[in-house]
Design an enzyme around this catalytic site. Structure first.
Site, PDB file in Angstrom:
ATOM      1  CG  HIS A 108      -1.782   1.095   1.132  1.00 60.94           C
ATOM      2  ND1 HIS A 108      -2.829   1.084   0.519  1.00 60.94           N
ATOM      3  CD2 HIS A 108      -1.941   2.157   2.047  1.00 60.94           C
ATOM      4  CE1 HIS A 108      -3.657   2.342   0.538  1.00 60.94           C
ATOM      5  NE2 HIS A 108      -3.101   3.131   1.635  1.00 60.94           N
ATOM      6  CG  LEU A 143      -9.458  -1.143   1.902  1.00 65.68           C
ATOM      7  CD1 LEU A 143      -9.341  -2.092   0.653  1.00 65.68           C
ATOM      8  CD2 LEU A 143     -10.239   0.338   1.135  1.00 65.68           C
TER       9      LEU A 143
END
Ligand code: GRF
Length: 212
Positions: A108, A143
């Site tokens: 990420h 998430l």
């Protein structure tokens, strides 16, 4: 020898970094690359490296779960020990995440736990942050919320904009993703509950801090 399957949707520059880094690794090999888009350039990279590919178009499925079940079928055909998300632009169901629990990684583009979700570079700039970066983490049902393995930071300079930051962070991604994969392949990292252990020692919330 651990089998790695990489999921992509686009360019696949992280995939390339992992292919290059694992080429001479006796503990693992990339056995398959899966995309939800036939046109993803990453599939080309995989074919060039002699790796099997598959494209499964999410628009052909009635539900997320049907799509994810098709992914699972293909990934399990390849007998994956590790599933690596590298720019895979679909949200995965809890069922998928649970199926690969403890062996599903993502990268990420932020210094997690900061900036989960999208537009991370812009958000770091808007906040006036002095640094930005990326994190490899185990995937959980939340998430961008799974336990961090390794993180790398770069300073935000006066002249930086979104494009320059994306570039700088990408370079770091290509360094830390292969490291996380090789740690996993040689059993150096394990996930216990929501804590990651590296060589038996627990890592903190940000994972191991990579220094260039
Ligand atoms: C990377 O920026 C990664 O952080 C995000 O998706 C992008 C993938 O880039 N999850 P690439 O396809 O590996 O070049």
């Amino acid at each position: 020898m651990k089998n790695i399957v990489v999921l992509i949707s686009g360019s696949g520059s992280n995939l390339q970094a992992i292919i290059d880094a694992t080429a001479n690794n006796p503990h693992c090999r990339v056995v398959g690359v899966l995309s939800n888009k036939e046109s993803a350039f990453g599939l080309e990279r995989a074919r060039k490296a002699g790796i099997e590919t598959a494209a499964i178009d999410h628009t052909q499925f009635d539900s997320r779960l049907d799509f994810d079940n098709a992914l699972i079928k293909q990934i399990d055909l390849w007998q994956a020990d590790l599933v690596v998300l590298a720019g895979f632009m679909r949200i995965l169901t809890d069922q998928f995440v649970q199926h690969y629990s403890g062996r599903l990684l993502n990268i990420h583009p932020s210094l997690l736990p900061k900036y989960k979700g999208t537009n991370t570079h812009q958000r770091a700039l808007d906040a006036g942050d002095t640094e930005h970066g990326c994190t490899v983490h185990f995937v959980s049902e939340e998430l961008d919320g799974g336990a961090a393995i390794i993180q790398a930071a770069t300073p935000i300079e006066q002249r930086d904009d979104v494009d320059s930051l994306i570039k700088k962070v990408h370079q770091l991604e290509h360094k830390i993703y292969p490291i996380a994969v090789s740690w996993f392949a040689s059993n150096r990292i394990t996930l216990n509950g929501d804590r990651v252990y590296l060589d038996g020692s627990p890592l903190g919330e940000t994972g191991y801090i990579y220094r260039a």
